[in-house]
Design a protein around this motif. Sequence first.
Motif, short mmCIF file in Angstrom:
data_model
loop_
_atom_site.label_atom_id
_atom_site.label_comp_id
_atom_site.label_asym_id
_atom_site.label_seq_id
_atom_site.Cartn_x
_atom_site.Cartn_y
_atom_site.Cartn_z
N ALA A 115 -14.76 -37.98 -63.75
CA ALA A 115 -13.35 -36.59 -63.62
C ALA A 115 -13.82 -36.03 -64.51
CB ALA A 115 -12.00 -37.32 -64.01
N GLY A 116 -14.37 -35.76 -65.37
CA GLY A 116 -14.57 -34.11 -66.31
C GLY A 116 -16.15 -33.61 -65.29
N PHE A 117 -16.74 -34.78 -65.14
CA PHE A 117 -18.18 -33.69 -64.83
C PHE A 117 -17.75 -33.79 -63.35
CE2 PHE A 117 -22.68 -33.50 -64.18
CZ PHE A 117 -22.92 -32.89 -64.71
N LYS A 118 -17.35 -34.21 -62.86
CA LYS A 118 -17.37 -34.11 -61.57
C LYS A 118 -16.26 -32.30 -61.20
CE LYS A 118 -15.52 -35.40 -56.74
NZ LYS A 118 -15.08 -36.96 -56.45
N GLU A 119 -15.55 -32.50 -61.92
CA GLU A 119 -14.79 -31.32 -61.78
C GLU A 119 -15.27 -30.11 -62.38
OE1 GLU A 119 -11.32 -28.40 -61.35
OE2 GLU A 119 -11.96 -30.31 -60.35
N PHE A 120 -16.15 -29.99 -63.43
CA PHE A 120 -17.33 -29.50 -63.94
C PHE A 120 -18.66 -29.12 -62.60
CE2 PHE A 120 -21.36 -28.59 -65.71
CZ PHE A 120 -21.02 -28.16 -66.95
N ALA A 121 -18.85 -30.12 -62.37
CA ALA A 121 -19.90 -28.89 -60.89
C ALA A 121 -18.83 -28.71 -59.90
CB ALA A 121 -20.48 -30.68 -60.66
N ARG A 122 -17.78 -29.35 -59.45
CA ARG A 122 -17.31 -28.04 -58.43
C ARG A 122 -16.89 -26.64 -59.15
NH1 ARG A 122 -12.68 -26.41 -57.26
NH2 ARG A 122 -11.29 -26.96 -59.10
N LEU A 123 -16.57 -27.01 -60.23
CA LEU A 123 -16.97 -24.96 -60.80
C LEU A 123 -17.47 -24.91 -60.94
CD1 LEU A 123 -13.53 -26.19 -63.69
CD2 LEU A 123 -13.05 -24.65 -61.60
N ARG A 124 -18.92 -25.24 -61.15
CA ARG A 124 -19.50 -24.22 -61.13
C ARG A 124 -20.25 -24.17 -59.88
NH1 ARG A 124 -23.78 -25.50 -65.24
NH2 ARG A 124 -25.03 -24.18 -64.58
N SER B 160 -18.24 -23.24 -57.46
CA SER B 160 -17.51 -21.62 -56.97
C SER B 160 -17.66 -20.81 -58.13
CB SER B 160 -15.44 -22.43 -57.36
OG SER B 160 -15.61 -24.31 -56.49
N ASN B 161 -18.82 -20.90 -58.62
CA ASN B 161 -19.03 -19.27 -59.26
C ASN B 161 -18.15 -19.33 -60.53
OD1 ASN B 161 -21.34 -19.26 -57.81
ND2 ASN B 161 -20.68 -18.63 -56.14
N VAL B 162 -17.23 -20.09 -60.64
CA VAL B 162 -17.02 -20.34 -62.13
C VAL B 162 -16.80 -20.37 -63.48
CG1 VAL B 162 -14.29 -20.96 -62.84
CG2 VAL B 162 -14.66 -20.98 -61.18
N TYR B 163 -17.52 -19.65 -63.74
CA TYR B 163 -18.21 -19.45 -64.84
C TYR B 163 -17.86 -18.96 -66.88
CZ TYR B 163 -22.36 -19.92 -62.23
OH TYR B 163 -23.00 -20.02 -60.87
N SER B 164 -16.61 -19.08 -66.36
CA SER B 164 -15.76 -18.79 -67.77
C SER B 164 -15.11 -19.70 -68.11
CB SER B 164 -14.10 -18.32 -67.18
OG SER B 164 -13.77 -18.30 -68.42
N PRO B 165 -15.84 -19.98 -69.24
CA PRO B 165 -15.90 -21.35 -70.11
C PRO B 165 -14.41 -21.60 -70.39
CG PRO B 165 -17.00 -19.33 -71.45
CD PRO B 165 -16.74 -18.61 -70.55
N GLN B 166 -13.42 -21.17 -70.70
CA GLN B 166 -12.48 -21.59 -70.96
C GLN B 166 -11.58 -21.45 -69.52
OE1 GLN B 166 -10.51 -21.32 -73.51
NE2 GLN B 166 -8.96 -22.84 -72.29
N SER C 165 -15.49 -29.49 -75.11
CA SER C 165 -16.15 -28.62 -76.23
C SER C 165 -17.83 -28.93 -75.43
CB SER C 165 -16.02 -29.31 -77.55
OG SER C 165 -14.66 -29.40 -77.57
N ILE C 166 -18.02 -30.42 -75.91
CA ILE C 166 -19.48 -29.46 -75.28
C ILE C 166 -20.09 -28.45 -74.29
CG2 ILE C 166 -22.03 -30.85 -74.47
CD1 ILE C 166 -20.92 -33.29 -75.73
N LEU C 167 -19.02 -28.73 -72.42
CA LEU C 167 -18.92 -28.27 -71.50
C LEU C 167 -18.53 -26.54 -71.71
CD1 LEU C 167 -17.39 -30.62 -68.87
CD2 LEU C 167 -19.95 -30.58 -68.99
N HIS C 168 -17.56 -26.36 -72.85
CA HIS C 168 -17.90 -25.28 -73.05
C HIS C 168 -18.64 -24.31 -73.42
CE1 HIS C 168 -16.24 -22.07 -75.33
NE2 HIS C 168 -15.39 -21.55 -74.72
N ARG C 169 -19.58 -25.10 -74.90
CA ARG C 169 -20.92 -24.53 -75.63
C ARG C 169 -21.64 -25.01 -74.28
NH1 ARG C 169 -18.95 -28.02 -79.75
NH2 ARG C 169 -20.85 -29.47 -78.87
N THR D 202 -21.14 -23.57 -70.33
CA THR D 202 -21.09 -22.59 -69.78
C THR D 202 -21.52 -21.10 -70.70
OG1 THR D 202 -19.29 -23.79 -68.76
CG2 THR D 202 -19.39 -21.69 -68.43
N ALA D 203 -20.88 -21.32 -71.74
CA ALA D 203 -20.80 -20.39 -72.56
C ALA D 203 -22.42 -19.87 -73.04
CB ALA D 203 -20.29 -20.19 -74.10
N GLY D 204 -23.31 -20.63 -73.38
CA GLY D 204 -24.57 -20.47 -73.28
C GLY D 204 -25.47 -19.84 -72.42
N GLU D 205 -25.16 -20.34 -71.05
CA GLU D 205 -25.51 -19.99 -69.49
C GLU D 205 -25.01 -18.40 -69.80
OE1 GLU D 205 -24.12 -22.77 -66.83
OE2 GLU D 205 -25.83 -24.39 -67.75
N ASN D 206 -24.36 -17.90 -70.36
CA ASN D 206 -23.39 -17.20 -69.51
C ASN D 206 -23.87 -15.41 -70.22
OD1 ASN D 206 -21.76 -17.69 -67.94
ND2 ASN D 206 -19.57 -17.51 -69.09
#
Length: 227
Positions: free
Chosen positions: A85-94, A96-102, A215-219, A221-225
Motif C-alpha cells: 500500500a505504501g509503495f503503491k501510493e509512493f509510485a502514484r505520487l511520483r 503525478s509529479n509530486v516531489y515534495s518529500p513531506q 523515513s526511507i521514502l522521505h530521504r 525523495t529529498a535526495g532526488e530533489n
Amino acid sequence: MSAELSFFDLFLQASLLVKAVMLTLLGFSIACWTMIFQRRKVLREARQQLQNFEDKFWSGADLSKLYSEISARAHIFGIESLFVAGFKEFARLRKSNVYSPQAVVDGTHRAMRVALSREVDELETHLPFMATVGSISPYIGLFGTVWGIMNSFIALGAQEQATLAQVAPGIAEALIATAMGLFAAIPAVMAYNRFTHHVEKLENSYGNFMEEFSSILHRQTAGENQG
C-alpha cells in the motif's frame, strides 16, 4: 450411586431450562476452541511473515523488485499489505509529479494507515466473541445452577420426609451448569488475553515499520530533489 450421578444421567434428569443452559455453554465451548486453534494459526503465520519480510527488507533488497514480487501474489496479508500500500501510493505520487518529500510521506503514511487498520481488524477477528464468552459464561452457568437448585427444593418441599438421597441428584445436576460455565469461560479468557497481547505486539511492529519506511521514502525523495 455412581451410575445415578453420571454426567449423562444427570443431564437427562435436568429440567428443560437447565438442559438449554448446558447445551448453550457446550456450544460456546466448542465455538471458542475452534476459534482458538484458528486464531493461533493466523497469528503464528503473521509473526513468521513479519520476521521473513523484515529480514528481506533490511538486507538491502531493491524496493521496486520487492514490490513487484509481493504484488504478484494472489494473497497479500500482514506487513506485506502495508508495504504494498505504501509503495503503491509512493509510485502514484511520483507519476503525478509530486516531489515534495513531506507530501510523499503524508500520502504513503495515510495509505499504510488504512492498510494497518484492515490488518489489525483481521487479526482481532473472533477476539470479541471470546471476551464475551469469558464474561457471560459463568453467569449463565450460575443461572442454570440457581434454577436447578430452586426446583430441587420446591420438589423437596412436597415430600413428607426429606432425605439427602432425594435432593442430591437435583443439586448435582444444577452444579454441573456452573462447572460447564467455568469450563467455557476459563479457556476463552486465557486465549483472549494471550491473543490480544500478540496482536498488540504485531501492531507495534507494523507501526514501527510504517515510520521507518516513510523515513526511507522521505530521504529518497529529498535526495532526488537535491540532485
